[in-house]
Enzyme design. Structure first.
Site, short mmCIF file in Angstrom:
data_model
loop_
_atom_site.label_atom_id
_atom_site.label_comp_id
_atom_site.label_asym_id
_atom_site.label_seq_id
_atom_site.Cartn_x
_atom_site.Cartn_y
_atom_site.Cartn_z
N ARG A 178 -27.99 -8.69 30.92
CA ARG A 178 -27.42 -7.34 30.94
C ARG A 178 -25.97 -7.34 30.47
NH1 ARG A 178 -25.61 -3.69 34.71
NH2 ARG A 178 -25.55 -5.29 36.33
N LYS A 179 -25.52 -8.46 29.92
CA LYS A 179 -24.16 -8.55 29.38
C LYS A 179 -24.13 -7.95 27.99
CE LYS A 179 -22.94 -12.68 32.04
NZ LYS A 179 -22.55 -14.11 31.97
N THR A 180 -24.32 -6.64 27.95
CA THR A 180 -24.41 -5.92 26.68
C THR A 180 -23.19 -5.02 26.49
OG1 THR A 180 -25.72 -4.25 27.83
CG2 THR A 180 -26.93 -5.94 26.60
#
Length: 310
Positions: free
Chosen positions: A139-141
């Site tokens: 989820r490191k977007t």
């Protein structure tokens, strides 16, 4: 990635079209001075792939020009690996509109294709070592650009993992301690492991039967507590490669003897995985390898548009 179930673009929510509109507005919030100079003459532009990579982001590219009244004819398929210099598509319409959408469309395509290329490369590397598990993103977007990045991961043949906080319950150490503190039970809790059942119970009560629960674990003790509490996915975080292989085998073997056969829970490995070391973490007992390296800080595939009058 060629899906046997249909086109990946059919997964996209209608909201991506609003995102495209907002990106066009961001790039031209007032007057289009360059477009004024060009005028309304009709023409076309060749989309050239100028570096090797996997083509991804076609629906977003198409939508940019659709909103501007242009058409796009593709000469390559999404998911195809191209060699430079390759004509990938032809865009037709008013030259002013083609140039208005040029930079937005190219930025999206270059970034999405870069992610697909990196994802495909790591998937292929893992498969070459005989590993059959799932490579996933994280989820490191980039805020506002997540749907493009997750789409690129899919085109590259990897798994996008959860899209947002609503997709699955992920319990990290802070969640576990905060849950225990809220319940007023911290006096009887001496470690993260003993607090995990409290957090898992709360997560299952809130999410119900339809929401999976994943627990981040930093030790065998914590992993056993999570499995015993009914967690669906056990994330072994920041273990060494040897530690991962040993822990995964021990957990699968011991819990199978207690009536939880393979598939009852999944083992995910995360923390510092890259293309250079991911294979060292892979084993038959590891179901998922998750990493931000396939979408965060990746390179691009270079594209350009070359305009010509009809």
């Amino acid at each position: 990635m060629a899906s046997s179930h249909g086109e990946l673009r059919h997964l996209l929510p209608e909201s991506y079209k609003r995102l495209v509109a907002s990106w066009l507005e961001e790039d031209c919030p007032s007057f289009d001075y360059g477009g004024f100079v060009v005028g309304e003459s009709e023409g076309e532009a060749r989309l050239l792939g100028k570096s090797k990579g996997v083509v991804a982001g076609v629906p977003f590219f198409d939508e940019v020009f659709k909103q501007l009244g242009c058409t796009v004819e593709w000469h390559v398929k999404e998911g195809e690996t191209i060699e430079p210099v390759r004509q990938c598509a032809t865009v037709r319409g008013p030259i002013r509109k083609i140039l208005l959408g040029e930079r937005v469309a190219l930025n999206i395509l270059a970034r999405c294709s870069g992610i697909a290329t990196k994802s495909s490369s790591l998937v292929n590397a893992l498969r070459s070592h005989g590993w059959k598990g799932t490579l996933a993103g994280t989820r490191k977007t980039t805020p506002g650009f997540r749907v493009v990045e997750k789409y690129g991961i899919l085109v590259g043949g990897a798994d996008p993992h959860r899209h947002d906080l609503s997709s699955m319950t992920m319990l990290k150490d802070n969640h576990v301690w905060a849950c225990a503190n809220k319940s007023g039970s911290t006096k009887s809790i001496e470690s993260i492991a003993s607090a995990i059942p409290v957090a898992v119970d709360a997560a299952k009560a809130a999410g119900g039967f339809a929401t999976k629960v994943e627990v981040e674990c930093r030790s065998i003790e914590e992993a056993n507590a999570a499995i015993g509490a009914g967690a669906d996915v056990i994330m072994l975080d920041n273990f060494t490669p040897e530690g991962v292989r040993e822990a995964a085998k021990q957990l699968k073997t011991e819990w199978a003897s207690k009536g939880k056969p393979p598939g009852t829970f999944l083992i995910e490995v995360s923390g510092g995985l890259t293309e250079s070391n991911a294979a060292t973490y892979a084993s038959d007992d590891v179901d998922i390898l998750s990493t931000s390296s396939i979408h965060q800080g990746t390179g691009i595939v270079d594209f350009s548009l070359k305009v010509s009058l009809r």
